[in-house]
Design a protein around this motif. Structure first.
Motif, PDB file in Angstrom:
ATOM      1  N   PRO A  62       0.757 -10.642   1.040  1.00 54.66           N
ATOM      2  CA  PRO A  62       1.203  -9.372   1.611  1.00 54.66           C
ATOM      3  C   PRO A  62       0.035  -8.479   1.979  1.00 54.66           C
ATOM      4  O   PRO A  62      -0.986  -8.450   1.293  1.00 54.66           O
ATOM      5  CB  PRO A  62       2.027  -8.751   0.464  1.00 54.66           C
ATOM      6  N   GLY A  63       0.184  -7.771   3.079  1.00 56.83           N
ATOM      7  CA  GLY A  63      -0.833  -6.825   3.511  1.00 56.83           C
ATOM      8  C   GLY A  63      -0.463  -5.416   3.094  1.00 56.83           C
ATOM      9  O   GLY A  63       0.665  -5.147   2.677  1.00 56.83           O
ATOM     10  N   PRO A  64      -1.394  -4.476   3.201  1.00 52.50           N
ATOM     11  CA  PRO A  64      -1.101  -3.094   2.812  1.00 52.50           C
ATOM     12  C   PRO A  64       0.009  -2.500   3.673  1.00 52.50           C
ATOM     13  O   PRO A  64       0.049  -2.703   4.887  1.00 52.50           O
ATOM     14  CB  PRO A  64      -2.437  -2.374   3.049  1.00 52.50           C
ATOM     15  N   GLU A  65       0.909  -1.784   3.031  1.00 53.84           N
ATOM     16  CA  GLU A  65       1.988  -1.083   3.724  1.00 53.84           C
ATOM     17  C   GLU A  65       1.838   0.403   3.441  1.00 53.84           C
ATOM     18  O   GLU A  65       2.021   0.864   2.308  1.00 53.84           O
ATOM     19  CB  GLU A  65       3.352  -1.578   3.225  1.00 53.84           C
ATOM     20  N   GLU A  66       1.481   1.158   4.462  1.00 50.76           N
ATOM     21  CA  GLU A  66       1.253   2.583   4.289  1.00 50.76           C
ATOM     22  C   GLU A  66       2.574   3.286   4.019  1.00 50.76           C
ATOM     23  O   GLU A  66       3.533   3.139   4.770  1.00 50.76           O
ATOM     24  CB  GLU A  66       0.594   3.159   5.545  1.00 50.76           C
ATOM     25  N   LEU A  67       2.631   4.054   2.922  1.00 52.94           N
ATOM     26  CA  LEU A  67       3.863   4.739   2.568  1.00 52.94           C
ATOM     27  C   LEU A  67       4.011   6.069   3.287  1.00 52.94           C
ATOM     28  O   LEU A  67       5.130   6.502   3.559  1.00 52.94           O
ATOM     29  CB  LEU A  67       3.900   4.936   1.041  1.00 52.94           C
ATOM     30  N   TRP A  68       2.908   6.748   3.565  1.00 54.63           N
ATOM     31  CA  TRP A  68       2.914   7.981   4.357  1.00 54.63           C
ATOM     32  C   TRP A  68       1.817   7.868   5.407  1.00 54.63           C
ATOM     33  O   TRP A  68       0.694   8.343   5.212  1.00 54.63           O
ATOM     34  CB  TRP A  68       2.669   9.212   3.475  1.00 54.63           C
ATOM     35  N   PRO A  69       2.086   7.231   6.528  1.00 52.30           N
ATOM     36  CA  PRO A  69       1.023   6.981   7.525  1.00 52.30           C
ATOM     37  C   PRO A  69       0.318   8.242   7.996  1.00 52.30           C
ATOM     38  O   PRO A  69      -0.891   8.233   8.222  1.00 52.30           O
ATOM     39  CB  PRO A  69       1.785   6.298   8.678  1.00 52.30           C
ATOM     40  N   VAL A 189      -1.767   6.669   0.083  1.00 47.56           N
ATOM     41  CA  VAL A 189      -1.026   5.799  -0.835  1.00 47.56           C
ATOM     42  C   VAL A 189      -0.434   4.657  -0.027  1.00 47.56           C
ATOM     43  O   VAL A 189       0.136   4.869   1.045  1.00 47.56           O
ATOM     44  CB  VAL A 189       0.087   6.582  -1.564  1.00 47.56           C
ATOM     45  N   GLU A 190      -0.559   3.448  -0.550  1.00 51.96           N
ATOM     46  CA  GLU A 190      -0.006   2.284   0.128  1.00 51.96           C
ATOM     47  C   GLU A 190       0.491   1.291  -0.894  1.00 51.96           C
ATOM     48  O   GLU A 190       0.104   1.331  -2.073  1.00 51.96           O
ATOM     49  CB  GLU A 190      -1.046   1.632   1.045  1.00 51.96           C
ATOM     50  N   ALA A 191       1.379   0.418  -0.452  1.00 49.59           N
ATOM     51  CA  ALA A 191       1.906  -0.642  -1.299  1.00 49.59           C
ATOM     52  C   ALA A 191       1.388  -1.977  -0.782  1.00 49.59           C
ATOM     53  O   ALA A 191       1.425  -2.237   0.419  1.00 49.59           O
ATOM     54  CB  ALA A 191       3.433  -0.630  -1.292  1.00 49.59           C
ATOM     55  N   VAL A 197      -1.415   1.242  -4.393  1.00 46.82           N
ATOM     56  CA  VAL A 197      -2.845   1.475  -4.206  1.00 46.82           C
ATOM     57  C   VAL A 197      -3.043   2.908  -3.734  1.00 46.82           C
ATOM     58  O   VAL A 197      -2.357   3.369  -2.816  1.00 46.82           O
ATOM     59  CB  VAL A 197      -3.447   0.490  -3.184  1.00 46.82           C
ATOM     60  N   THR A 198      -3.984   3.611  -4.367  1.00 47.55           N
ATOM     61  CA  THR A 198      -4.351   4.956  -3.925  1.00 47.55           C
ATOM     62  C   THR A 198      -5.798   4.927  -3.451  1.00 47.55           C
ATOM     63  O   THR A 198      -6.644   4.247  -4.037  1.00 47.55           O
ATOM     64  CB  THR A 198      -4.205   5.985  -5.054  1.00 47.55           C
ATOM     65  N   ARG A 199      -6.067   5.679  -2.396  1.00 50.09           N
ATOM     66  CA  ARG A 199      -7.409   5.739  -1.819  1.00 50.09           C
ATOM     67  C   ARG A 199      -7.836   7.197  -1.754  1.00 50.09           C
ATOM     68  O   ARG A 199      -7.114   8.037  -1.239  1.00 50.09           O
ATOM     69  CB  ARG A 199      -7.440   5.119  -0.417  1.00 50.09           C
TER      70      ARG A 199
END
Length: 258
Positions: A62-69, A189-191, A197-199
């Motif tokens: 799975p690749g990163p999925e941005e939760l709030w783009p 934040v991404e899943a 994952v938080t950046r």
């Protein structure tokens, strides 16, 4: 009466016999090689891919999925992330609303925050639909426990001091439980699969990526990566050049307990 001595074979006959034997051996060897080649080519036709065959499906990571783009691309992400500590197992919220059959999607996020002692102070903020001002972002939903049940609710609130609080709620035995509380500065934040994952940026100026994973009780930090850019001599990392460090475990700083 003695027998006369046997005649000695002529040299020509001996040479002819050797030639015939060598030819026979070469023919046998050639037949053996041909048999091996046919066997190999036959196996290839049976088990290998030929034109027109359908290849077996490949499982992709799975690749990163941005939760709030919109917030992900915001330039205001700075100053770091503080991971939640271990502490006691998270307790269900006593005054939380009942969870409908469709899970947390059918629950008012403001009602959940009001029932959470940590989330209650955030309810003074308005609901927002884009970056740039303080408020509570629209809730995001994603499966972070991998149990096949309804997805978890992820709430992020941008504060006036340019920091962001992220709280994750799950349903355990029909009750709402906060399984993660972390803060940072306008966090992206991404899943990634079932990981969160938080950046952001650490307090020492490094770019920091923290990865959280469900451990059966809460979302625990399993990876903390820091990247140092444009470091001056004497700074942390390799002096005078960009560097990176990856360490398993919680991020720097003291966050709250989930």
């Amino acid at each position: 009466m003695s027998r006369p001595p046997s005649p000695t074979p002529a040299p020509t006959m001996i040479q002819t016999f050797r030639t015939v034997r060598a030819t026979a051996l070469a023919a046998i060897a050639a037949l053996g090689i041909a048999a091996v080649v046919l066997a190999i080519s036959g196996c290839g036709e049976r088990s290998g891919l030929v034109e027109g065959d359908r290849a077996s499906p490949v499982a992709l990571q799975p690749g990163p999925e941005e939760l709030w783009p919109a917030w992900y691309t915001s330039e205001s992400r700075r100053e770091g992330v503080m991971a939640s500590g271990r502490g006691e197992p998270p307790a269900p919220l006593d005054r939380a609303p009942k969870v409908p059959k469709d899970g947390l999607r059918g629950v008012d996020p403001m009602a959940v925050l009001k029932a959470d002692p940590r989330g209650r102070p955030l309810t003074r903020l308005p609901l927002i639909h884009g970056p740039g001002k303080a408020g509570i972002r629209p809730p995001a939903f994603h499966d972070l426990t991998g149990d096949g049940g309804p997805p978890e609710m992820i709430i992020a609130a941008d504060l006036e001091n340019r920091r962001t609080a992220v709280i994750v709620y799950s349903v355990r035995d029909g009750r709402i439980v906060p399984i993660l509380y972390t803060t940072g500065s306008r966090l992206a934040v991404e899943a990634v699969g079932t990981d969160l994952v938080t950046r952001g940026a650490a307090v020492d100026g490094a770019e920091q990526v923290v990865r959280y994973r469900w451990d059966g009780v809460r979302l625990s930090p399993v990876r903390d990566d820091k990247t140092y850019k444009d470091t001056a001599p004497g700074a942390r990392g390799r002096a005078g050049a960009p560097g990176s460090r990856g360490t398993p475990g919680p991020a720097d700083g003291a966050g709250g307990t989930s």
